[in-house]
Design a protein around this motif. Structure first.
Motif, PDB file in Angstrom:
ATOM      1  N   ALA A  30       1.337  -1.017  -0.130  1.00 53.41           N
ATOM      2  CA  ALA A  30       0.161  -0.227  -0.034  1.00 53.41           C
ATOM      3  C   ALA A  30       1.265   1.332   0.047  1.00 53.41           C
ATOM      4  CB  ALA A  30      -0.648   0.042   1.195  1.00 53.41           C
ATOM      5  N   ALA A  31       0.066   2.205   0.130  1.00 52.58           N
ATOM      6  CA  ALA A  31       0.827   3.320  -0.077  1.00 52.58           C
ATOM      7  C   ALA A  31       1.829   3.780   1.028  1.00 52.58           C
ATOM      8  CB  ALA A  31       0.152   4.881  -0.191  1.00 52.58           C
ATOM      9  N   ALA A  32       1.586   3.481   2.950  1.00 55.37           N
ATOM     10  CA  ALA A  32       2.274   3.702   3.542  1.00 55.37           C
ATOM     11  C   ALA A  32       3.146   2.214   3.754  1.00 55.37           C
ATOM     12  CB  ALA A  32       1.508   3.003   4.715  1.00 55.37           C
ATOM     13  N   THR A  33       3.349   1.505   2.893  1.00 52.72           N
ATOM     14  CA  THR A  33       4.413   0.135   2.973  1.00 52.72           C
ATOM     15  C   THR A  33       6.171   1.048   2.858  1.00 52.72           C
ATOM     16  OG1 THR A  33       2.774  -1.094   1.867  1.00 52.72           O
ATOM     17  CG2 THR A  33       5.493  -2.078   2.081  1.00 52.72           C
ATOM     18  N   ARG A  34       6.784   0.048   3.606  1.00 52.95           N
ATOM     19  CA  ARG A  34       8.024   0.738   3.946  1.00 52.95           C
ATOM     20  C   ARG A  34       9.439  -0.303   3.866  1.00 52.95           C
ATOM     21  NH1 ARG A  34       5.796   4.165   2.605  1.00 52.95           N
ATOM     22  NH2 ARG A  34       5.512   6.560   3.765  1.00 52.95           N
ATOM     23  N   LEU A  35      10.126  -0.679   2.572  1.00 54.53           N
ATOM     24  CA  LEU A  35      11.137  -1.340   2.900  1.00 54.53           C
ATOM     25  C   LEU A  35      12.246  -1.017   3.163  1.00 54.53           C
ATOM     26  CD1 LEU A  35       8.836  -1.041  -0.364  1.00 54.53           C
ATOM     27  CD2 LEU A  35      10.609  -2.637  -0.653  1.00 54.53           C
ATOM     28  N   MET A  36      13.048  -2.156   3.807  1.00 55.23           N
ATOM     29  CA  MET A  36      14.596  -1.227   3.852  1.00 55.23           C
ATOM     30  C   MET A  36      15.248  -2.142   2.949  1.00 55.23           C
ATOM     31  SD  MET A  36      16.352  -0.296   6.104  1.00 55.23           S
ATOM     32  CE  MET A  36      15.784   0.214   7.553  1.00 55.23           C
ATOM     33  N   THR A  37      16.224  -1.101   3.197  1.00 50.00           N
ATOM     34  CA  THR A  37      17.011  -1.128   1.497  1.00 50.00           C
ATOM     35  C   THR A  37      18.547  -0.646   1.801  1.00 50.00           C
ATOM     36  OG1 THR A  37      16.698   0.981  -0.021  1.00 50.00           O
ATOM     37  CG2 THR A  37      15.350  -0.400   0.152  1.00 50.00           C
ATOM     38  N   THR A  53      10.062   3.550  -0.251  1.00 48.79           N
ATOM     39  CA  THR A  53       8.452   3.180  -0.680  1.00 48.79           C
ATOM     40  C   THR A  53       8.296   2.397  -1.805  1.00 48.79           C
ATOM     41  OG1 THR A  53       8.413   4.848  -2.169  1.00 48.79           O
ATOM     42  CG2 THR A  53       7.599   5.906   0.019  1.00 48.79           C
ATOM     43  N   MET A  54       7.277   1.423  -2.079  1.00 49.78           N
ATOM     44  CA  MET A  54       6.831   0.494  -2.903  1.00 49.78           C
ATOM     45  C   MET A  54       7.507   1.433  -4.155  1.00 49.78           C
ATOM     46  SD  MET A  54       6.214  -2.386  -2.808  1.00 49.78           S
ATOM     47  CE  MET A  54       7.248  -3.485  -4.032  1.00 49.78           C
ATOM     48  N   ASP A  55       6.834   2.604  -4.587  1.00 47.90           N
ATOM     49  CA  ASP A  55       6.937   3.300  -4.780  1.00 47.90           C
ATOM     50  C   ASP A  55       8.128   3.274  -6.047  1.00 47.90           C
ATOM     51  OD1 ASP A  55       5.656   4.850  -8.135  1.00 47.90           O
ATOM     52  OD2 ASP A  55       5.657   6.703  -7.049  1.00 47.90           O
ATOM     53  N   GLN A  56       8.586   3.464  -4.931  1.00 48.35           N
ATOM     54  CA  GLN A  56      10.215   4.462  -4.955  1.00 48.35           C
ATOM     55  C   GLN A  56      11.078   3.078  -5.436  1.00 48.35           C
ATOM     56  OE1 GLN A  56      10.494   5.964  -1.086  1.00 48.35           O
ATOM     57  NE2 GLN A  56      11.971   7.812  -2.379  1.00 48.35           N
ATOM     58  N   VAL A  57      11.234   1.428  -5.574  1.00 47.78           N
ATOM     59  CA  VAL A  57      12.036   0.738  -5.631  1.00 47.78           C
ATOM     60  C   VAL A  57      11.773   0.087  -6.884  1.00 47.78           C
ATOM     61  CG1 VAL A  57      12.790   0.563  -3.761  1.00 47.78           C
ATOM     62  CG2 VAL A  57      10.662  -1.478  -3.920  1.00 47.78           C
ATOM     63  N   LEU A  58       9.632   0.575  -7.595  1.00 45.20           N
ATOM     64  CA  LEU A  58       9.062  -0.053  -8.576  1.00 45.20           C
ATOM     65  C   LEU A  58       8.539   0.791  -9.229  1.00 45.20           C
ATOM     66  CD1 LEU A  58       8.536  -2.367 -10.276  1.00 45.20           C
ATOM     67  CD2 LEU A  58       6.516  -3.800  -8.872  1.00 45.20           C
ATOM     68  N   PRO A  59       8.726   1.809  -9.870  1.00 46.78           N
ATOM     69  CA  PRO A  59       7.957   3.607 -10.360  1.00 46.78           C
ATOM     70  C   PRO A  59       7.022   2.597 -11.518  1.00 46.78           C
ATOM     71  CG  PRO A  59      10.638   3.668  -9.716  1.00 46.78           C
ATOM     72  CD  PRO A  59       9.607   2.530  -9.775  1.00 46.78           C
ATOM     73  N   ASP A  60       6.080   3.419 -10.530  1.00 48.41           N
ATOM     74  CA  ASP A  60       4.649   2.923 -12.107  1.00 48.41           C
ATOM     75  C   ASP A  60       4.162   1.533 -12.674  1.00 48.41           C
ATOM     76  OD1 ASP A  60       4.343   5.516 -12.197  1.00 48.41           O
ATOM     77  OD2 ASP A  60       6.317   5.281 -13.941  1.00 48.41           O
ATOM     78  N   ALA A  61       4.162   0.575 -11.313  1.00 45.42           N
ATOM     79  CA  ALA A  61       4.382  -0.363 -11.224  1.00 45.42           C
ATOM     80  C   ALA A  61       2.895  -0.274 -12.203  1.00 45.42           C
ATOM     81  CB  ALA A  61       3.982  -1.169  -9.904  1.00 45.42           C
ATOM     82  N   PHE A  62       2.569  -1.885 -12.698  1.00 44.79           N
ATOM     83  CA  PHE A  62       1.717  -2.615 -13.082  1.00 44.79           C
ATOM     84  C   PHE A  62       1.034  -3.327 -12.380  1.00 44.79           C
ATOM     85  CE2 PHE A  62      -0.312  -6.395 -14.476  1.00 44.79           C
ATOM     86  CZ  PHE A  62      -0.531  -6.601 -15.185  1.00 44.79           C
ATOM     87  N   GLY A  63       0.073  -3.811 -11.591  1.00 46.36           N
ATOM     88  CA  GLY A  63      -0.897  -4.165 -10.879  1.00 46.36           C
ATOM     89  C   GLY A  63      -2.426  -4.169 -11.369  1.00 46.36           C
TER      90      GLY A  63
END
Ligand code: THU
Length: 144
Positions: free
Chosen positions: A105-112, A118-128
């Motif tokens: 979701a928009a609030a999802t956070r990933l440690m990198t 955010t998910m959008d930062q690691v997979l921009p414009d994702a198909f879903g």
């Protein structure tokens, strides 16, 4: 250290991902991976990579983690953490970013390796799922 990177939030995930390494089946790459996520209900699920003599069908740690999530009630991921065999933060591969996106979701956070994202930062414009819903709602000429 801000709220996004607090030990209280991330340390249990780091520990769960690190513990999962012990279950990795990696006779071919010798590269164990452990993954862990916190779900919306606060529960933590984890997974490890499971390789195969037919190399290409190897299951990444994220795949078995998502299976565990589904088997434990499902829900969206709030935080995700992945480690290599030395315990270093590991970036999910491209395929696994897509797999994680399905349950994000928009609030999802990933440690990198370069910090919390955010998910959008690691997979921009994702198909879903929304892309499928869009076509289902308004089928065009391509519909069969
Ligand atoms: N691997 C994962 O488990 N997750 C990733 O995101 C990257 C790669 C595994 C697959 C394989 O067993 C090993 O790491 C080496 O590629």
């Amino acid at each position: 250290m801000n709220a996004n990177t607090s030990d209280v939030e991330w340390e249990p995930l780091r520990l769960a991902a690190t513990a999962a390494l012990a279950n990795a089946y990696v006779p071919y790459s010798k590269f164990p991976v452990g993954a862990a996520a916190r779900l919306e209900d606060g529960s933590i699920v984890s997974g490890c990579n499971v390789e195969n003599a037919s190399y290409g069908v190897t299951l990444c740690a994220e795949c078995t983690m998502i299976g565990a999530a589904r088997m434990n009630g499902g829900g969206l991921i709030t935080e995700f953490y992945c480690v290599d065999g030395q315990g270093a933060i590991l970036m999910p591969c491209g395929r696994c970013r897509q797999i994680l996106f399905e349950f994000s979701a928009a609030a999802t956070r990933l440690m990198t390796p370069s910090g919390v994202k955010t998910m959008d930062q690691v997979l921009p414009d994702a198909f879903g799922p929304r892309d499928l819903a869009r076509i289902a709602a308004a089928p065009g000429e391509a519909s069969r």
